[in-house]
Design a protein around this motif. Structure first.
Motif, PDB file in Angstrom:
ATOM      1  N   LYS A 109       0.938  -1.304  -0.060  1.00 43.59           N
ATOM      2  CA  LYS A 109       0.070   0.032   0.016  1.00 43.59           C
ATOM      3  C   LYS A 109       0.923   1.210  -0.016  1.00 43.59           C
ATOM      4  O   LYS A 109       1.932   1.243   0.522  1.00 43.59           O
ATOM      5  CB  LYS A 109      -1.089   0.067   1.250  1.00 43.59           C
ATOM      6  N   TYR A 110       0.300   2.423  -0.734  1.00 51.19           N
ATOM      7  CA  TYR A 110       1.193   3.488  -0.749  1.00 51.19           C
ATOM      8  C   TYR A 110       1.673   3.997   0.671  1.00 51.19           C
ATOM      9  O   TYR A 110       2.901   4.404   0.902  1.00 51.19           O
ATOM     10  CB  TYR A 110       0.120   4.764  -1.170  1.00 51.19           C
ATOM     11  N   ARG A 111       0.605   4.234   1.830  1.00 54.48           N
ATOM     12  CA  ARG A 111       0.904   4.674   2.980  1.00 54.48           C
ATOM     13  C   ARG A 111       2.275   3.660   3.902  1.00 54.48           C
ATOM     14  O   ARG A 111       3.112   4.107   4.472  1.00 54.48           O
ATOM     15  CB  ARG A 111      -0.151   4.866   3.998  1.00 54.48           C
ATOM     16  N   ASP A 112       2.082   2.353   3.480  1.00 53.89           N
ATOM     17  CA  ASP A 112       3.189   1.248   4.026  1.00 53.89           C
ATOM     18  C   ASP A 112       4.499   1.706   3.329  1.00 53.89           C
ATOM     19  O   ASP A 112       5.398   1.853   4.144  1.00 53.89           O
ATOM     20  CB  ASP A 112       2.606   0.140   3.818  1.00 53.89           C
ATOM     21  N   PHE A 113       4.534   2.057   1.983  1.00 58.44           N
ATOM     22  CA  PHE A 113       5.718   2.236   1.276  1.00 58.44           C
ATOM     23  C   PHE A 113       6.026   3.594   1.669  1.00 58.44           C
ATOM     24  O   PHE A 113       7.354   3.792   2.071  1.00 58.44           O
ATOM     25  CB  PHE A 113       5.224   2.458  -0.096  1.00 58.44           C
ATOM     26  N   GLU A 114       5.423   4.572   2.005  1.00 60.99           N
ATOM     27  CA  GLU A 114       5.959   6.091   2.568  1.00 60.99           C
ATOM     28  C   GLU A 114       6.714   5.550   3.848  1.00 60.99           C
ATOM     29  O   GLU A 114       7.586   6.245   4.244  1.00 60.99           O
ATOM     30  CB  GLU A 114       4.866   7.036   2.472  1.00 60.99           C
ATOM     31  N   SER A 115       6.000   5.063   4.655  1.00 61.36           N
ATOM     32  CA  SER A 115       6.282   4.728   6.211  1.00 61.36           C
ATOM     33  C   SER A 115       7.601   4.003   6.009  1.00 61.36           C
ATOM     34  O   SER A 115       8.627   4.409   6.806  1.00 61.36           O
ATOM     35  CB  SER A 115       5.274   3.879   7.018  1.00 61.36           C
ATOM     36  N   LEU A 116       7.843   3.093   5.370  1.00 62.05           N
ATOM     37  CA  LEU A 116       9.054   2.415   5.372  1.00 62.05           C
ATOM     38  C   LEU A 116      10.070   3.257   4.721  1.00 62.05           C
ATOM     39  O   LEU A 116      11.340   3.020   5.236  1.00 62.05           O
ATOM     40  CB  LEU A 116       9.137   0.993   4.246  1.00 62.05           C
ATOM     41  N   LEU A 117       9.846   3.946   3.577  1.00 66.49           N
ATOM     42  CA  LEU A 117      10.831   4.797   3.027  1.00 66.49           C
ATOM     43  C   LEU A 117      11.380   5.827   4.131  1.00 66.49           C
ATOM     44  O   LEU A 117      12.715   6.071   4.325  1.00 66.49           O
ATOM     45  CB  LEU A 117      10.386   5.898   2.157  1.00 66.49           C
ATOM     46  N   GLN A 118      10.475   6.261   5.042  1.00 69.28           N
ATOM     47  CA  GLN A 118      11.016   7.225   6.236  1.00 69.28           C
ATOM     48  C   GLN A 118      11.708   6.648   7.409  1.00 69.28           C
ATOM     49  O   GLN A 118      12.557   6.999   7.863  1.00 69.28           O
ATOM     50  CB  GLN A 118       9.801   8.196   6.655  1.00 69.28           C
ATOM     51  N   SER A 119      11.017   5.512   7.830  1.00 69.98           N
ATOM     52  CA  SER A 119      11.329   4.850   9.213  1.00 69.98           C
ATOM     53  C   SER A 119      12.567   4.093   8.848  1.00 69.98           C
ATOM     54  O   SER A 119      13.435   4.107   9.747  1.00 69.98           O
ATOM     55  CB  SER A 119      10.424   4.177   9.615  1.00 69.98           C
ATOM     56  N   LYS A 120      12.685   3.312   8.141  1.00 70.70           N
ATOM     57  CA  LYS A 120      13.592   2.344   7.746  1.00 70.70           C
ATOM     58  C   LYS A 120      14.683   2.638   7.034  1.00 70.70           C
ATOM     59  O   LYS A 120      15.855   2.388   7.136  1.00 70.70           O
ATOM     60  CB  LYS A 120      12.958   0.989   7.332  1.00 70.70           C
ATOM     61  N   HIS A 168      10.819  19.474  -3.430  1.00 73.96           N
ATOM     62  CA  HIS A 168      10.153  19.606  -4.794  1.00 73.96           C
ATOM     63  C   HIS A 168       8.731  19.508  -4.658  1.00 73.96           C
ATOM     64  O   HIS A 168       8.101  18.848  -3.589  1.00 73.96           O
ATOM     65  CB  HIS A 168      10.556  18.433  -5.434  1.00 73.96           C
ATOM     66  N   HIS A 169       8.110  20.318  -5.293  1.00 72.46           N
ATOM     67  CA  HIS A 169       6.762  20.423  -5.315  1.00 72.46           C
ATOM     68  C   HIS A 169       6.075  19.834  -6.778  1.00 72.46           C
ATOM     69  O   HIS A 169       6.514  20.408  -7.789  1.00 72.46           O
ATOM     70  CB  HIS A 169       6.089  21.700  -5.002  1.00 72.46           C
ATOM     71  N   GLU A 170       4.824  18.990  -6.825  1.00 72.70           N
ATOM     72  CA  GLU A 170       4.333  18.772  -7.970  1.00 72.70           C
ATOM     73  C   GLU A 170       3.007  18.399  -7.763  1.00 72.70           C
ATOM     74  O   GLU A 170       2.613  17.426  -6.704  1.00 72.70           O
ATOM     75  CB  GLU A 170       5.289  17.608  -8.478  1.00 72.70           C
ATOM     76  N   SER A 171       1.935  18.788  -8.305  1.00 72.99           N
ATOM     77  CA  SER A 171       0.489  18.233  -7.973  1.00 72.99           C
ATOM     78  C   SER A 171       0.425  16.864  -8.001  1.00 72.99           C
ATOM     79  O   SER A 171       0.821  16.129  -8.935  1.00 72.99           O
ATOM     80  CB  SER A 171      -0.373  19.142  -8.933  1.00 72.99           C
ATOM     81  N   GLY A 172      -0.155  16.514  -6.994  1.00 69.64           N
ATOM     82  CA  GLY A 172      -0.578  14.989  -7.083  1.00 69.64           C
ATOM     83  C   GLY A 172       0.503  13.931  -6.459  1.00 69.64           C
ATOM     84  O   GLY A 172       0.365  13.075  -6.338  1.00 69.64           O
ATOM     85  N   HIS A 173       1.725  14.785  -6.057  1.00 69.91           N
ATOM     86  CA  HIS A 173       2.926  13.733  -5.603  1.00 69.91           C
ATOM     87  C   HIS A 173       3.549  14.505  -4.433  1.00 69.91           C
ATOM     88  O   HIS A 173       3.705  15.466  -4.302  1.00 69.91           O
ATOM     89  CB  HIS A 173       3.941  13.599  -6.782  1.00 69.91           C
ATOM     90  N   ARG A 174       4.160  13.514  -3.682  1.00 70.47           N
ATOM     91  CA  ARG A 174       5.122  14.041  -2.570  1.00 70.47           C
ATOM     92  C   ARG A 174       6.590  13.452  -3.164  1.00 70.47           C
ATOM     93  O   ARG A 174       6.798  12.260  -3.609  1.00 70.47           O
ATOM     94  CB  ARG A 174       4.615  13.462  -1.177  1.00 70.47           C
ATOM     95  N   TRP A 175       7.651  14.151  -2.638  1.00 71.20           N
ATOM     96  CA  TRP A 175       9.103  13.945  -3.057  1.00 71.20           C
ATOM     97  C   TRP A 175       9.904  13.565  -1.834  1.00 71.20           C
ATOM     98  O   TRP A 175       9.549  14.081  -0.775  1.00 71.20           O
ATOM     99  CB  TRP A 175       9.480  14.924  -3.730  1.00 71.20           C
ATOM    100  N   TYR A 176      10.295  12.440  -1.910  1.00 72.35           N
ATOM    101  CA  TYR A 176      11.497  12.178  -0.949  1.00 72.35           C
ATOM    102  C   TYR A 176      12.833  12.083  -1.299  1.00 72.35           C
ATOM    103  O   TYR A 176      12.987  11.539  -2.332  1.00 72.35           O
ATOM    104  CB  TYR A 176      10.859  10.732  -0.153  1.00 72.35           C
ATOM    105  N   GLU A 177      13.586  12.196  -0.459  1.00 70.76           N
ATOM    106  CA  GLU A 177      14.929  12.100  -0.892  1.00 70.76           C
ATOM    107  C   GLU A 177      16.020  11.527   0.349  1.00 70.76           C
ATOM    108  O   GLU A 177      15.799  11.617   1.500  1.00 70.76           O
ATOM    109  CB  GLU A 177      15.647  13.517  -1.302  1.00 70.76           C
TER     110      GLU A 177
END
Length: 97
Positions: free
Chosen positions: A4-15, A23-32
């Motif tokens: 799921k999207y939310r699980d992916f984002e959580s793993l990206l940030q926590s793990k 970066h700003h783009e309509s409809g998306h959040r950017w991570y680095e």
């Protein structure tokens, strides 16, 4: 059942220590992620609420500079942050290789 999207984002940030990027783009959040001694990796995540498709997993894997199988291992907790950093720094990514 897919990732799921939310699980992916959580793993990206926590793990994997990715942080929200400017970066700003309509409809998306950017991570680095700034890998010490290595490149800065950027990926974007849709505001979706469902599961990531196989095609989208492949696109994200390319943004993260790894093969899809390694990416799935990251999300299944088989590959650690250290494994990821080592992979990205040791083996330059080539989609065709």
């Amino acid at each position: 059942m897919g990732l799921k999207y939310r699980d992916f984002e959580s793993l990206l940030q926590s793990k994997f220590r990715f942080v929200r990027a400017e970066h700003h783009e309509s409809g998306h959040r950017w991570y680095e992620l700034k890998i010490p001694g290595g490149p800065t990796i950027r990926t974007k995540v849709s505001h979706g609420t469902g599961e990531l498709s196989k095609a989208l997993e492949g696109a994200i894997a390319r943004q993260l500079k790894v093969r899809t199988t390694f990416f799935r291992g990251m999300m299944d907790c088989h590959n650690s942050y250290e494994d990821y950093c080592q992979k990205v720094c040791a083996m330059p990514f080539s989609p065709g290789s």
